[in-house]
Design an enzyme around this catalytic site. Structure first.
Site, PDB file in Angstrom:
ATOM      1  N   PRO A 298       0.866  -1.103   0.188  1.00 33.76           N
ATOM      2  CA  PRO A 298      -0.222  -0.087   0.110  1.00 33.76           C
ATOM      3  C   PRO A 298       0.840   1.251  -0.138  1.00 33.76           C
ATOM      4  O   PRO A 298       2.090   1.357   0.793  1.00 33.76           O
ATOM      5  CB  PRO A 298      -0.637  -0.059   1.499  1.00 33.76           C
ATOM      6  CG  PRO A 298       0.083  -1.037   2.131  1.00 33.76           C
ATOM      7  CD  PRO A 298       0.636  -1.944   1.277  1.00 33.76           C
TER       8      PRO A 298
ATOM      9  N   GLY B 282       2.008   4.851   0.865  1.00 31.85           N
ATOM     10  CA  GLY B 282       1.778   5.671   2.218  1.00 31.85           C
ATOM     11  C   GLY B 282       1.408   4.718   3.431  1.00 31.85           C
ATOM     12  O   GLY B 282       0.816   5.572   4.363  1.00 31.85           O
TER      13      GLY B 282
ATOM     14  N   GLY C  91       3.558   3.113   5.199  1.00 32.77           N
ATOM     15  CA  GLY C  91       4.628   2.581   6.375  1.00 32.77           C
ATOM     16  C   GLY C  91       5.151   1.240   6.012  1.00 32.77           C
ATOM     17  O   GLY C  91       5.878   0.898   6.723  1.00 32.77           O
ATOM     18  N   LEU C  92       5.000   0.603   4.948  1.00 32.26           N
ATOM     19  CA  LEU C  92       5.650  -0.635   4.761  1.00 32.26           C
ATOM     20  C   LEU C  92       6.795  -0.432   3.578  1.00 32.26           C
ATOM     21  O   LEU C  92       7.070  -1.559   3.002  1.00 32.26           O
ATOM     22  CB  LEU C  92       4.576  -1.506   4.062  1.00 32.26           C
ATOM     23  CG  LEU C  92       3.484  -2.177   5.156  1.00 32.26           C
ATOM     24  CD1 LEU C  92       2.436  -3.256   4.644  1.00 32.26           C
ATOM     25  CD2 LEU C  92       4.271  -2.586   6.466  1.00 32.26           C
ATOM     26  N   GLY C  93       7.109   0.691   3.309  1.00 34.84           N
ATOM     27  CA  GLY C  93       8.322   1.041   2.545  1.00 34.84           C
ATOM     28  C   GLY C  93       8.076   0.925   1.025  1.00 34.84           C
ATOM     29  O   GLY C  93       8.909   0.430   0.448  1.00 34.84           O
ATOM     30  N   SER C  94       6.738   1.091   0.656  1.00 33.25           N
ATOM     31  CA  SER C  94       6.513   0.870  -0.707  1.00 33.25           C
ATOM     32  C   SER C  94       7.401   1.937  -1.546  1.00 33.25           C
ATOM     33  O   SER C  94       7.839   1.357  -2.774  1.00 33.25           O
ATOM     34  CB  SER C  94       4.817   1.315  -0.892  1.00 33.25           C
ATOM     35  OG  SER C  94       4.746   2.296  -2.149  1.00 33.25           O
TER      36      SER C  94
ATOM     37  N   ALA D 235      10.559   2.883  -1.128  1.00 33.30           N
ATOM     38  CA  ALA D 235      12.069   2.505  -1.383  1.00 33.30           C
ATOM     39  C   ALA D 235      11.913   1.066  -2.171  1.00 33.30           C
ATOM     40  O   ALA D 235      12.863   0.909  -2.989  1.00 33.30           O
ATOM     41  CB  ALA D 235      12.301   1.956   0.000  1.00 33.30           C
TER      42      ALA D 235
ATOM     43  N   ASP E  92      14.385   2.856   5.855  1.00 30.61           N
ATOM     44  CA  ASP E  92      13.559   2.106   4.807  1.00 30.61           C
ATOM     45  C   ASP E  92      14.355   1.482   3.899  1.00 30.61           C
ATOM     46  O   ASP E  92      14.450   0.038   3.466  1.00 30.61           O
ATOM     47  CB  ASP E  92      12.602   3.124   4.267  1.00 30.61           C
ATOM     48  CG  ASP E  92      11.524   3.480   5.240  1.00 30.61           C
ATOM     49  OD1 ASP E  92      11.570   3.092   6.426  1.00 30.61           O
ATOM     50  OD2 ASP E  92      10.194   3.758   4.652  1.00 30.61           O
TER      51      ASP E  92
HETATM   52  O1  PMV Z   1       8.190   5.774   5.529  1.00 32.61           O
HETATM   53  P1  PMV Z   1       7.647   5.069   6.697  1.00 32.61           P
HETATM   54  O2  PMV Z   1       6.403   5.331   7.068  1.00 32.61           O
HETATM   55  O3  PMV Z   1       8.036   3.666   6.986  1.00 32.61           O
HETATM   56  O4  PMV Z   1       8.464   6.083   7.841  1.00 32.61           O
HETATM   57  C1  PMV Z   1       9.936   5.896   8.057  1.00 32.61           C
HETATM   58  C2  PMV Z   1      10.437   6.047   9.512  1.00 32.61           C
HETATM   59  C3  PMV Z   1      10.492   7.296  10.107  1.00 32.61           C
HETATM   60  O5  PMV Z   1      11.475   6.853  11.096  1.00 32.61           O
HETATM   61  C4  PMV Z   1       9.393   7.945  10.668  1.00 32.61           C
HETATM   62  C5  PMV Z   1      11.293   8.349   9.209  1.00 32.61           C
HETATM   63  C6  PMV Z   1      12.695   7.943   8.545  1.00 32.61           C
HETATM   64  O6  PMV Z   1      13.385   8.609   8.010  1.00 32.61           O
HETATM   65  O7  PMV Z   1      13.290   6.958   9.427  1.00 32.61           O
END
Ligand code: PMV
Length: 310
Positions: free
Chosen positions: A95, A97, A99-102, A104, A146
């Site tokens: 998904p 946005g 937080g699962l690293g989509s 990257a 990430d």
């Molecule tokens: O992209 P996300 O939602 O996995 O967030 C990354 C993790 C944070 O610590 C919030 C930001 C970072 O650059 O490490």
């Protein structure tokens, strides 16, 4: 000839946000959820096809903020290659946005694929550096956790600016990753934490210190395979993230529901204010009951992940 490359998603187990300030984090790849890129020769200019977004366009007319084109430009510059006649098709199980690293994972798959199609397979170090550049476009000031987890595809003990260290997992353990269905901008949430830090430096530094201590304890507990001790550390990390104002009503409700249904611990994972919750299921724990509780609290999708196997 068609060339395909892929990269996994990731879940931060401990230490998001404080990792931006130099504290450690623990993160694991989620190999069952992947981004994939396929390159085929074509006539004329390079074409980009983002299946999940339903977008087809020419590389050369993409906007400077277009992350796919930015990743392609990065690899072409690195390899000193002109625009190739390739058709790139990108698709992802992750998904956006969430937080699962989509972001990257997509960048890593695209860069790997273009490099392989041009006959220059890349070292993980170079790939990691290029994916990090694209992460900056997405997030502004990313810690690098990430891209490092996604590119190395190993459990990583990560401290910004230092070489990543794989961390040992004494006994595999099960996580449920539950999507709130709410997406938040990592850039915005990270900027809000920065504003909080600037306004209340001592208080926020103390929270970061506490999260750092939780990360160190979690690393030890994971190394000896003590899932029973891991759950309370997840709860503690979640409570500290709440104090950073990065949780949400739905994340908190899902965490409570998971714990009531028997999860050993639960916390948000990633930037927060939406995205995903991770819940730890003990050995012999009732996955179905915890999943039902998460669904009851509004989860829109749940994945089962076994950490430390294979
Ligand atoms: O992209 P996300 O939602 O996995 O967030 C990354 C993790 C944070 O610590 C919030 C930001 C970072 O650059 O490490």
């Amino acid at each position: 000839m068609s060339i395909t490359a892929s990269a996994p998603g990731k879940a931060i187990l401990f230490g998001e946000h404080s990792v931006v300030y130099g504290y450690p984090a623990l993160s694991v790849p989620v190999s069952s959820l992947r981004a994939r890129c396929t390159a085929d020769p074509c006539d004329g200019p390079m074409r980009l096809i983002a299946e999940n977004l339903g977008r087809r366009y020419l590389y050369r007319v993409a906007s400077p903020e277009d992350a796919l084109a930015y990743a392609v430009r990065g690899v072409l510059e690195e390899l000193n290659e002109p625009e190739p006649s390739l058709r790139l098709v990108v698709e992802s199980d992750l998904p956006i946005g969430g937080g699962l690293g989509s972001g990257a994972a997509v960048s890593a798959a695209v860069i790997r694929c273009v490099a392989a199609a041009l006959g220059h397979p890349m070292t993980v170090e170079r790939l990691n550096a290029l994916v990090y550049e694209v992460e900056k476009l997405h997030h502004g000031t990313p810690s690098g956790v990430d891209n490092t987890t996604v590119v190395y595809e190993q459990p990583v003990y990560f401290v910004k600016g230092r070489p990543p260290q794989p961390f040992p997992v004494g006994a595999p353990f099960d996580l449920l990753i539950a999507d709130t269905g709410e997406s938040a901008s990592t850039r915005k949430v990270v900027a809000d934490v920065r504003a909080l830090y600037d306004a209340k430096r001592e208080e926020i530094t103390a929270i970061f210190e506490s999260i750092g201590a939780v990360v160190e304890q979690a690393r030890d507990v994971i190394a000896v395979g003590d899932a029973g001790a891991l759950g309370p550390l997840m709860d503690e990390n979640h409570a500290l993230l709440c104090r950073l104002t990065v949780s949400s009503e739905k994340l908190d409700a899902m965490a409570r529901a998971a714990r009531r249904a028997g999860a050993l611990g639960a916390k948000l994972s990633g930037a927060g204010r939406g995205g995903n919750l991770i819940a730890l299921v003990g050995e012999g724990g009732d996955h179905e009951a915890i999943e039902a509780a998460l669904n009851g609290a509004g989860a829109v999708q749940i994945w089962r992940v076994r950490v430390g196997e294979g």
